[in-house]
Design a protein around this motif. Structure first.
Motif: not given
Length: 313
Positions: A88-116
Motif C-alpha cells: 500500500c503506497i501512499t501520499t506523504t503522511r505530512t500532506r495526507s492522513g491516508i498513510h496513518d489510517n492505512a497503518v492503523q488498519a493494517s494491525y486489525t487486518i493482520l489479526n482478522d484475515y485468517k478466518p476470511v
C-alpha cells in the motif's frame, strides 16, 4: 506468490497503466460547499465537478481520505482473497492522513484475515506493507511504477519492500503552480503559512512563478522565474540534466491540471521527451486527479523522477 499494489487517488498515473497493472485505488472524498465527489481518477467527472461555483470555491475544499474502517473493510472484502502480499503506497503522511489510517488498519487486518481466507479454502499467510512515498501527485506514481516493474520481474516481497523503502527518500517531485493567489488561499485553508499574502500578491503582479520541490515529505521553492512557460521550461531542462546524469529508475512521471495536449505544447517538453527516449527512460503522463487540482489549482504541472539529490540550476 500473488502480489497486489494499492495507492490513493492523489497518486497521478495514466488510467491505462492503472487498469493494466490492476492497481487498486483508495478514493479521497472532496467536498466544496454542498457538492461532494469521491475522487476515483475519472477525468470527465473531475472537470464536471470543477465548474461554476465549485470551481470558484475550490480552494475551500475539504478532503477526506479513506477511514481506518474503510481501509480495513476493503482489504478483508477483496484484497485478502485476491493476493498473498499487498504493498500500500501512499501520499506523504505530512500532506495526507491516508498513510496513518492505512497503518492503523493494517494491525486489525493482520489479526482478522485468517478466518476470511479460510472460508474461501485458503490457509496460506497474508501480509501487507504500508509505504510512505514521502511525496505527492506524479511523484507517488514513480514508486508505484517501480513496484509494478519489480513484481513483473518476479522479485520477492522482501526485496521489493526494501527497495521501495530505500527509493522513497530519493523521489524528487517538482511543480510549477500557475496561480499563486489560489495556492496561497488553499494552503491558508489547510493552516500552512508558507506563502504569505505579500509574496502571492507580488508574484502575481510581476508574473513570477515558483518552482516547488518535494522530497522526504518537505516542500519548498527552489527557483523563481518570470512567466509560467519560462518556469516550466526551466523545470523541463533541469529534468533533462538529471536524466543524462542518471536516474535511479527508468521512469519520468508527469501530471497536468488540464488537457494533456496543452502540456505537450509547453516549451521544453519535446526536449524532455527526446532526452528520455535517448536514455531509455519511460515517460508516464496523466491528468492531475481531483485531490491535486483542489490543492494546487487548475493548470499546475508536476514532474517527478528518482535520483540522488542534486542542486536545482
Amino acid at each position: 506468490m500473488r502480489i497486489g499494489i494499492i495507492t490513493d487517488s492523489a497518486c497521478d498515473l495514466p488510467n491505462d497503466f492503472i487498469d493494466r497493472e490492476q492497481i487498486v485505488i483508495l478514493p479521497v472524498t472532496i467536498q466544496i460547499g454542498q457538492a461532494i465527489l469521491a475522487d476515483t481518477r475519472n477525468e470527465e467527472a473531475t472537470m464536471s465537478f470543477l465548474t461554476g461555483e465549485t470551481a470558484e470555491r475550490a480552494f475551500e475544499a475539504e478532503t477526506t481520505p479513506y477511514t481506518v474502517q474503510q481501509v480495513h473493510d476493503l482489504f478483508l472484502g477483496k484484497l485478502v482473497h485476491d493476493y498473498d502480499y499487498v504493498f500500500c503506497i501512499t501520499t506523504t503522511r505530512t500532506r495526507s492522513g491516508i498513510h496513518d489510517n492505512a497503518v492503523q488498519a493494517s494491525y486489525t487486518i493482520l489479526n482478522d484475515y485468517k478466518p476470511v481466507r479460510a472460508a474461501s479454502g485458503n490457509t496460506t499467510p497474508f501480509a501487507l506493507r504500508v509505504i510512505d512515498s514521502q511525496n505527492v501527485f506524479a511523484a507517488v506514481g514513480v514508486l508505484v511504477v517501480e513496484a509494478a516493474r519489480m513484481r513483473a520481474a518476479g522479485e520477492t516481497p522482501p526485496k521489493i519492500r526494501a527497495h521501495l523503502e530505500s527509493l522513497a527518500s530519493n523521489i524528487q517531485g517538482y511543480m510549477v503552480p500557475p496561480d499563486l493567489h489560489y495556492l496561497r488561499n488553499r494552503i491558508k485553508k489547510r493552516g500552512d503559512k508558507s506563502v504569505s499574502f505579500f509574496s502571492a500578491a507580488l508574484g502575481t503582479a510581476l508574473d513570477i512563478k515558483p518552482i516547488l520541490h518535494c522530497n522526504k515529505g518537505d516542500t519548498g521553492p527552489v527557483a523563481k522565474v518570470k512567466g509560467f512557460n519560462a518556469a516550466t521550461e526551466k523545470m523541463f531542462d533541469f529534468a533533462c540534466k538529471q536524466v543524462r546524469a542518471g536516474l535511479l529508475t527508468p521512469t519520468m512521471s508527469l501530471s497536468y491540471g488540464g488537457d494533456l495536449n496543452d502540456m505537450r505544447k509547453l516549451p521544453g517538453y519535446d526536449r524532455l521527451r527526446a532526452t528520455c527516449t535517448e536514455h531509455n527512460v519511460e515517460v508516464f503522463e496523466s491528468f492531475m486527479g481531483l485531490s491535486g487540482l483542489v490543492n494546487v489549482g487548475k493548470g499546475a504541472i508536476v514532474l517527478a523522477f528518482a535520483a540522488e539529490p542534486r542542486k536545482f540550476d
